[in-house]
Write a protein that holds these residues in place. Structure first.
Motif, PDB file in Angstrom:
ATOM      1  N   GLU A 214     104.391  70.306 -24.680  1.00  0.00           N
ATOM      2  CA  GLU A 214     103.813  69.881 -24.836  1.00  0.00           C
ATOM      3  C   GLU A 214     104.427  68.535 -24.306  1.00  0.00           C
ATOM      4  OE1 GLU A 214     100.792  69.966 -28.774  1.00  0.00           O
ATOM      5  OE2 GLU A 214     102.893  70.081 -29.301  1.00  0.00           O
ATOM      6  N   GLU A 215     106.395  68.566 -25.055  1.00  0.00           N
ATOM      7  CA  GLU A 215     107.365  67.282 -24.765  1.00  0.00           C
ATOM      8  C   GLU A 215     107.360  67.207 -23.203  1.00  0.00           C
ATOM      9  OE1 GLU A 215     111.402  66.515 -25.818  1.00  0.00           O
ATOM     10  OE2 GLU A 215     110.719  67.594 -27.053  1.00  0.00           O
ATOM     11  N   ALA A 216     107.721  68.239 -22.996  1.00  0.00           N
ATOM     12  CA  ALA A 216     107.867  67.837 -21.236  1.00  0.00           C
ATOM     13  C   ALA A 216     106.935  67.810 -20.458  1.00  0.00           C
ATOM     14  CB  ALA A 216     108.627  69.370 -20.620  1.00  0.00           C
ATOM     15  N   ALA A 217     105.290  68.067 -20.352  1.00  0.00           N
ATOM     16  CA  ALA A 217     104.950  68.358 -19.519  1.00  0.00           C
ATOM     17  C   ALA A 217     104.711  66.185 -18.929  1.00  0.00           C
ATOM     18  CB  ALA A 217     103.437  68.598 -20.255  1.00  0.00           C
ATOM     19  N   HIS A 218     104.602  65.581 -19.202  1.00  0.00           N
ATOM     20  CA  HIS A 218     104.438  64.161 -19.459  1.00  0.00           C
ATOM     21  C   HIS A 218     105.684  63.748 -18.797  1.00  0.00           C
ATOM     22  CE1 HIS A 218      99.992  63.211 -20.924  1.00  0.00           C
ATOM     23  NE2 HIS A 218     100.870  63.548 -22.375  1.00  0.00           N
ATOM     24  N   LYS A 219     106.700  63.928 -18.692  1.00  0.00           N
ATOM     25  CA  LYS A 219     107.808  63.470 -18.314  1.00  0.00           C
ATOM     26  C   LYS A 219     108.088  64.072 -17.197  1.00  0.00           C
ATOM     27  CE  LYS A 219     111.170  63.314 -20.695  1.00  0.00           C
ATOM     28  NZ  LYS A 219     113.081  64.362 -21.235  1.00  0.00           N
ATOM     29  N   MET A 220     107.585  65.661 -16.493  1.00  0.00           N
ATOM     30  CA  MET A 220     107.252  66.080 -15.278  1.00  0.00           C
ATOM     31  C   MET A 220     106.557  65.906 -14.045  1.00  0.00           C
ATOM     32  SD  MET A 220     109.009  69.674 -16.775  1.00  0.00           S
ATOM     33  CE  MET A 220     109.307  70.977 -14.841  1.00  0.00           C
ATOM     34  N   LEU A 221     105.032  65.800 -14.761  1.00  0.00           N
ATOM     35  CA  LEU A 221     104.087  65.432 -14.001  1.00  0.00           C
ATOM     36  C   LEU A 221     104.419  63.641 -13.483  1.00  0.00           C
ATOM     37  CD1 LEU A 221     101.004  66.175 -16.871  1.00  0.00           C
ATOM     38  CD2 LEU A 221     102.514  67.542 -13.900  1.00  0.00           C
ATOM     39  N   GLY A 222     105.052  62.868 -14.778  1.00  0.00           N
ATOM     40  CA  GLY A 222     105.685  61.518 -14.425  1.00  0.00           C
ATOM     41  C   GLY A 222     106.601  61.153 -13.395  1.00  0.00           C
ATOM     42  N   THR A 223     107.303  62.132 -13.097  1.00  0.00           N
ATOM     43  CA  THR A 223     108.550  62.450 -11.865  1.00  0.00           C
ATOM     44  C   THR A 223     108.324  62.737 -10.945  1.00  0.00           C
ATOM     45  OG1 THR A 223     110.046  63.777 -13.380  1.00  0.00           O
ATOM     46  CG2 THR A 223     110.061  61.549 -13.982  1.00  0.00           C
ATOM     47  N   GLY A 224     107.380  63.677 -11.124  1.00  0.00           N
ATOM     48  CA  GLY A 224     107.215  64.513 -10.116  1.00  0.00           C
ATOM     49  C   GLY A 224     107.616  65.547  -9.311  1.00  0.00           C
ATOM     50  N   GLN A 225     108.184  66.129 -10.571  1.00  0.00           N
ATOM     51  CA  GLN A 225     108.738  67.266 -10.669  1.00  0.00           C
ATOM     52  C   GLN A 225     108.005  68.901 -10.646  1.00  0.00           C
ATOM     53  OE1 GLN A 225     112.191  68.305 -13.431  1.00  0.00           O
ATOM     54  NE2 GLN A 225     111.760  65.563 -14.197  1.00  0.00           N
ATOM     55  N   CYS A 226     106.513  68.489 -10.685  1.00  0.00           N
ATOM     56  CA  CYS A 226     105.715  69.240 -10.696  1.00  0.00           C
ATOM     57  C   CYS A 226     104.406  69.660 -10.552  1.00  0.00           C
ATOM     58  CB  CYS A 226     106.159  70.254 -11.703  1.00  0.00           C
ATOM     59  SG  CYS A 226     105.865  70.312 -13.568  1.00  0.00           S
ATOM     60  N   THR A 227     103.356  69.689 -11.128  1.00  0.00           N
ATOM     61  CA  THR A 227     101.919  69.629 -10.731  1.00  0.00           C
ATOM     62  C   THR A 227     101.720  69.988 -11.737  1.00  0.00           C
ATOM     63  OG1 THR A 227     101.156  71.873  -9.475  1.00  0.00           O
ATOM     64  CG2 THR A 227     101.936  69.610  -8.468  1.00  0.00           C
ATOM     65  N   ALA A 228     100.346  69.918 -12.456  1.00  0.00           N
ATOM     66  CA  ALA A 228      99.373  70.244 -13.299  1.00  0.00           C
ATOM     67  C   ALA A 228      99.333  72.031 -13.009  1.00  0.00           C
ATOM     68  CB  ALA A 228      98.128  69.593 -13.899  1.00  0.00           C
ATOM     69  N   GLU A 229      99.196  72.114 -11.728  1.00  0.00           N
ATOM     70  CA  GLU A 229      98.905  73.366 -11.691  1.00  0.00           C
ATOM     71  C   GLU A 229     100.117  74.228 -11.761  1.00  0.00           C
ATOM     72  OE1 GLU A 229      95.733  70.922  -9.349  1.00  0.00           O
ATOM     73  OE2 GLU A 229      97.869  70.279 -10.118  1.00  0.00           O
ATOM     74  N   ASP A 230     101.044  74.295 -11.483  1.00  0.00           N
ATOM     75  CA  ASP A 230     102.637  74.395 -11.313  1.00  0.00           C
ATOM     76  C   ASP A 230     102.427  74.959 -13.106  1.00  0.00           C
ATOM     77  OD1 ASP A 230     102.844  74.585  -8.945  1.00  0.00           O
ATOM     78  OD2 ASP A 230     104.283  72.610  -9.160  1.00  0.00           O
ATOM     79  N   LEU A 231     102.350  74.052 -13.998  1.00  0.00           N
ATOM     80  CA  LEU A 231     102.588  73.920 -15.588  1.00  0.00           C
ATOM     81  C   LEU A 231     101.389  75.431 -16.391  1.00  0.00           C
ATOM     82  CD1 LEU A 231     102.752  70.486 -17.095  1.00  0.00           C
ATOM     83  CD2 LEU A 231     105.077  72.136 -16.684  1.00  0.00           C
ATOM     84  N   CYS A 232     100.569  75.131 -15.393  1.00  0.00           N
ATOM     85  CA  CYS A 232      99.473  76.189 -16.289  1.00  0.00           C
ATOM     86  C   CYS A 232      99.424  77.318 -15.695  1.00  0.00           C
ATOM     87  CB  CYS A 232      98.430  76.259 -15.276  1.00  0.00           C
ATOM     88  SG  CYS A 232      96.925  74.431 -15.607  1.00  0.00           S
ATOM     89  N   PHE A 233     100.405  77.601 -14.837  1.00  0.00           N
ATOM     90  CA  PHE A 233     100.518  78.882 -14.081  1.00  0.00           C
ATOM     91  C   PHE A 233     101.529  79.284 -14.524  1.00  0.00           C
ATOM     92  CE2 PHE A 233     103.981  80.604 -11.473  1.00  0.00           C
ATOM     93  CZ  PHE A 233     103.471  81.736 -11.620  1.00  0.00           C
ATOM     94  N   SER A 234     102.567  78.807 -14.931  1.00  0.00           N
ATOM     95  CA  SER A 234     104.222  78.500 -16.151  1.00  0.00           C
ATOM     96  C   SER A 234     104.181  78.891 -17.510  1.00  0.00           C
ATOM     97  CB  SER A 234     105.189  77.550 -15.671  1.00  0.00           C
ATOM     98  OG  SER A 234     105.247  77.070 -14.232  1.00  0.00           O
ATOM     99  N   LEU A 235     102.644  78.426 -17.822  1.00  0.00           N
ATOM    100  CA  LEU A 235     102.528  78.487 -19.559  1.00  0.00           C
ATOM    101  C   LEU A 235     100.974  79.954 -19.663  1.00  0.00           C
ATOM    102  CD1 LEU A 235     102.452  77.807 -22.463  1.00  0.00           C
ATOM    103  CD2 LEU A 235      99.780  76.502 -21.734  1.00  0.00           C
TER     104      LEU A 235
END
Length: 372
Positions: A214-235
């Motif tokens: 929850e804390e990392a999602a917006h930061k990582m998505l905003g800076t392009g470190q990963c995609t929403a799909e990457d987060l779904c895969f990882s979670l």
């Protein structure tokens, strides 16, 4: 022949199912869907259930080709989800009313045992280690030394709740369900984002994973470190088992954790069967990862699709069918609901049917695994 009609509505699904001697005759349901980023509130969910339950009831009778006179017993979800109070009350009131109008006996059913009994009916599993995963429950249940035991469970939130809350963070659609949409997005994920992996003996913890993402999602998505799909895969993969590489090509967190504790329970009980039940159980990636583990142990995996994994009326009807045939009925004065009913009292049913004693036990209380 015994015909039982079951009413289920402990969360955002409202369903009515009819079972006759182990055969599902009908199983219609409706789902309360909220906008992306929102959960479902008890009062609004209950309002939805009230608006459609009579329509679903008519559909169940029409699809089964039956009339009220053909029904032998009316079963409803009394608790055990743990469930939401207002929706549970809505269903209980309708079930009580129908039972009195039709002159039929009433049966309050534990939600948890409904999932397990439906899974056993559909898959024909004999004596499996059960992984029960849903929005409100995460438990590994097994039969050992003439007792059903809870070998492991979540110590905080359920795996389904973790997935649903993550979906709200990144505004994933709730139609048809957050978990399903996460599963589809995870298939397109390419980069694994390392997440906390918390297995404590036979128990799991998902709250830390959720807080982190929850804390990392917006930061990582905003800076392009990963995609929403990457987060779904990882979670999603975190939920399964991230420490045993053979289960997946890259560490998959949530499901990996579930595979790990399920395998430990199997090893302790010398079990050769795994049955996955509950709403999260229809996730194909979870089934795939569990299947790999089972294959390497020479065991069999049993699972169902969304028709029976997700909350439905037929599972309540099936559990009610077993209870009714064993002599159980619920008096009108006792036809209340509870949000605190756990899996423990549910096993009183099988104890009655098989003449066995059942207890709930943590891993610290588990004795020898030799089955008498």
């Amino acid at each position: 022949m015994t015909v039982v009609i079951g009413f289920e509505g402990s969360a955002n699904k409202i369903g009515v199912g009819i079972v006759r001697d182990g055969v599902v005759l009908s199983n219609p349901r409706r789902t309360y869907i909220t906008p992306p980023g929102q959960g479902f509130l008890p009062s609004e969910t209950a309002k939805h259930h009230r608006s459609v339950i009579l329509t679903v009831l008519r559909e169940a009778l029409q699809q089964a080709g039956l009339k009220p006179a053909d029904i032998d017993c009316v079963a409803y979800t009394k608790g055990g989800s743990p469930g939401m109070g207002a929706p549970l009350v809505t269903v209980a009131i309708v079930a009580r009313t129908v039972a009195q109008l039709w002159g039929k006996p009433l049966l309050g059913v534990n939600h948890c045992i409904g999932h397990i009994e439906m899974g056993r009916l559909v898959t024909h599993a004999n004596n499996p280690t059960v992984l029960y995963v849903s929005g409100g429950n995460t438990q590994v249940i097994a039969y050992s030394e003439r007792r059903y035991r809870i070998f492991g469970e979540t110590i905080d939130i359920a795996v389904g709740n973790c997935l649903d809350r993550f979906a709200r963070v990144i505004k994933i659609s709730n139609d048809p369900s957050p978990g399903y949409n996460i599963e589809q997005m995870a298939k397109r994920g390419k980069e694994y984002v390392e997440l906390p992996y918390t297995v404590k003996g036979m128990d799991v913890s998902f709250s830390g994973i959720l807080s982190y993402i929850e804390e990392a999602a917006h930061k990582m998505l905003g800076t392009g470190q990963c995609t929403a799909e990457d987060l779904c895969f990882s979670l999603q993969v975190s939920a399964l088992n991230s420490t045993v590489p053979l289960y997946c090509s890259s560490p998959e967190t949530l499901f990996a954790m579930l595979v790990e504790i399920t395998e430990r329970a199997m090893a302790h009980c010398k079990s050769q069967e795994v049955l996955i039940v509950g709403g999260v159980g229809c996730n194909l990636r979870l089934q795939e990862m569990m299947g790999v583990m089972c294959k390497e142990r020479g065991a069999r995996l049993f699972a169902t699709d969304e028709s029976f994994c997700i909350d439905n009326g037929a599972m309540i009807a099936q559990a009610g069918w077993e209870m009714f045939r064993s002599g159980h009925v619920t008096e009108l004065s006792d036809s209340w609901i509870t949000q605190r009913r756990t899996t423990l009292p549910a096993f009183a049913l099988r104890s009655h049917l098989l003449g066995l004693n059942f207890v709930m036990s943590g891993v610290s209380h588990i004795c020898k695994s030799k089955r008498n």
